[in-house]
Design a protein around this motif. Structure first.
Motif, mmCIF file in Angstrom:
data_model
loop_
_atom_site.group_PDB
_atom_site.id
_atom_site.type_symbol
_atom_site.label_atom_id
_atom_site.label_comp_id
_atom_site.label_asym_id
_atom_site.label_seq_id
_atom_site.Cartn_x
_atom_site.Cartn_y
_atom_site.Cartn_z
ATOM 1 N N SER A 114 0.820 -1.209 0.000
ATOM 2 C CA SER A 114 0.000 0.000 0.000
ATOM 3 C C SER A 114 0.855 1.261 0.000
ATOM 4 C CB SER A 114 -0.929 0.002 1.218
ATOM 5 O OG SER A 114 -0.182 0.014 2.415
ATOM 6 N N SER A 119 1.541 2.948 -3.260
ATOM 7 C CA SER A 119 0.510 3.745 -3.920
ATOM 8 C C SER A 119 0.880 5.221 -3.933
ATOM 9 C CB SER A 119 -0.835 3.557 -3.206
ATOM 10 O OG SER A 119 -0.808 4.150 -1.913
ATOM 11 N N LEU A 129 -5.137 -3.021 3.158
ATOM 12 C CA LEU A 129 -5.203 -2.930 1.693
ATOM 13 C C LEU A 129 -6.623 -2.781 1.146
ATOM 14 C CD1 LEU A 129 -2.708 -5.620 0.305
ATOM 15 C CD2 LEU A 129 -2.560 -3.155 0.042
ATOM 16 N N LEU A 183 -7.906 0.663 -0.131
ATOM 17 C CA LEU A 183 -6.992 1.171 -1.145
ATOM 18 C C LEU A 183 -7.158 0.429 -2.464
ATOM 19 C CD1 LEU A 183 -4.515 2.961 -1.911
ATOM 20 C CD2 LEU A 183 -3.098 1.034 -1.176
#
Length: 339
Positions: free
Chosen positions: A192, A195, A250, A253
Motif C-alpha cells: 500500500s 501507492s 489494503l 486502497l
C-alpha cells in the motif's frame, strides 16, 4: 485438478542449502488440513527463494563502510551491518535493472521447475494458481507480473518477464491461455505504501502512475479475464500482525485503485491476533526509538509463516475455490470497468 501454491519471501531472508525452508511450517499446516478432508485436494507447494542474489554486492558495500575511520565510533553497527543493510539493500538492488533481472530470472527458473513436478508434464487444463507473498516479495511479484517497466520495449533482449506472464491466464498475448490466478495472500505487505507513487498534481492519489511502474491496466485486464472464465471475483486476503510495522491495510486502497465498483475483487484485511493490553503504549513517543530498532529485529514480521489463523484462512480459500469451480459456469463477457 491441481492447486499450485507459489510462496515468495521478503527482504532480509538468508538461507543455506538448495531447498528453501522459510515456508516449511506453513506448508506442513496446509498439508495437515488437507489430509483431514474426505476428498483431499491435489496440492503442489512451490516455495521460491531469491534472498542470496545480492549477497556479494551487499558484502562489498559493507566492506567499504568498515574501512571508514568513523565506523567503530558509530552506534548500532551490528544492526547496520546485518538487518538494516540486508533489509534496505535487497530493496535497492531489486530496483536496479541489473539485479532486478537476476532476481526475476531466479524466480522464473524455480517456478518452471516447481510447476513441472507433476509427472514432468507441467500444469494441466483445470489447474489453479495461488500466490502467498511476504513483505517485499509482494512488491517483486506484482512488479514482475504487472509493471510496465518490464514490457519488451523497455527490457532490450531480456524476455523472462514475458515468459512468466504468458504462463498466467489473462496476462499473455493469448489471453485465453495459462493458469488462472485464483487467490492472493499477502503477509505483512507494504504494497500500500507504493501507492504514493500514484500522486499527481495534488488532485488525488488515484489518478495515474508513472508509465514505468504502472500496474493498474494489466492487473485490471487480468481480473476481467478471470471473471469472464471463472464467473467470480478473485479472492485476496491481506494478513496483518498488530506489532508488524511493515504491514498495512489494503482493502479500501485496492478497491479505490483497481475495482471501485467491487465487481472483480473479494478483498479482506485479516488481523492475525488481537492487540495486547499494553499495545496502546507502543504508539507513544516514549518508545519510538525502541520501535525503530524492533522494526528490524522483532518477530512479528516473520510470524505469518507459523500462524495457525493464516494457515486456516489460506486453506479455506483453497477449498472454497475448488468448490466454486464445480458450481459456477463461465461468463461470456467481462464487466465494463469504465461504466
Amino acid at each position: 485438478m491441481t492447486d499450485h501454491i507459489i510462496f515468495i519471501h521478503g527482504v532480509n531472508t538468508r538461507e543455506t542449502g538448495v531447498t528453501p525452508t522459510y515456508a516449511d511450517d506453513l506448508i506442513k499446516q496446509l498439508y495437515r488440513k488437507n489430509e483431514a478432508l474426505d476428498n483431499p485436494l491435489d496440492l503442489n507447494m512451490i516455495p521460491l527463494y531469491w534472498g542470496d542474489v545480492g549477497k556479494e554486492d551487499e558484502a562489498a558495500l559493507l566492506q567499504s563502510y568498515q574501512r571508514s575511520p568513523l565506523w567503530k565510533k558509530m552506534n548500532f553497527t551490528g544492526i547496520r551491518s546485518n538487518q538494516l543493510l540486508q533489509f534496505t539493500g535487497d530493496l535497492a538492488l531489486y530496483i536496479s535493472r541489473f539485479d532486478g533481472i537476476k532476481v526475476i530470472e531466479r524466480l522464473r527458473l524455480q517456478a518452471i521447475a516447481g510447476l513441472q513436478q507433476q509427472g514432468g508434464t507441467g500444469p494441466r487444463p483445470g489447474d489453479r494458481l495461488h500466490l502467498v507473498t511476504h513483505s517485499m516479495g509482494t512488491i517483486i511479484l506484482f512488479d514482475a507480473l504487472f509493471s510496465a517497466r518490464w514490457d519488451p520495449a523497455k527490457t532490450s533482449d531480456y524476455q523472462g518477464v514475458e515468459q512468466i506472464r504468458e504462463a498466467i491466464f489473462g496476462l499473455g498475448a493469448q489471453p485465453g491461455q495459462g493458469l488462472p490466478l485464483c487467490s492472493i495472500h499477502t503477509l505483512g505487505s507494504p504494497i500500500s505504501i507504493f501507492s504514493l507513487i500514484m500522486i499527481k498534481n495534488g488532485n488525488g492519489i488515484m489518478e495515474s502512475m508513472p508509465n514505468t511502474h504502472d500496474i493498474t491496466p494489466r492487473l485490471q485486464q487480468m481480473l476481467a479475464a478471470l471473471y469472464t472464465i471463472l464467473g467470480r471475483k478473485l479472492s485476496w486476503r491481506n494478513y496483518i500482525h498488530p506489532d508488524d510495522p511493515v504491514a498495512y491495510p489494503l482493502e479500501d486502497l485496492l478497491y479505490s485503485m483497481i475495482d471501485p465498483q467491487q465487481l472483480l475483487l473479494d478483498i479482506n484485511d485479516i488481523l492475525t491476533q488481537e492487540p495486547g493490553l499494553l499495545d496502546p503504549l507502543l504508539n507513544t513517543q516514549l518508545v519510538g526509538e525502541v520501535a525503530e530498532i524492533a522494526l528490524f529485529g522483532g518477530n512479528a514480521h516473520n510470524s505469518y509463516w507459523t500462524n495457525e489463523l493464516v494457515a486456516s484462512a489460506i486453506f479455506e480459500t483453497l477449498h472454497q475455490t475448488s468448490q466454486l469451480d464445480d458450481q459456477n459456469a463461465p461468463m461470456q463477457q467481462p464487466p465494463d470497468l469504465t461504466a
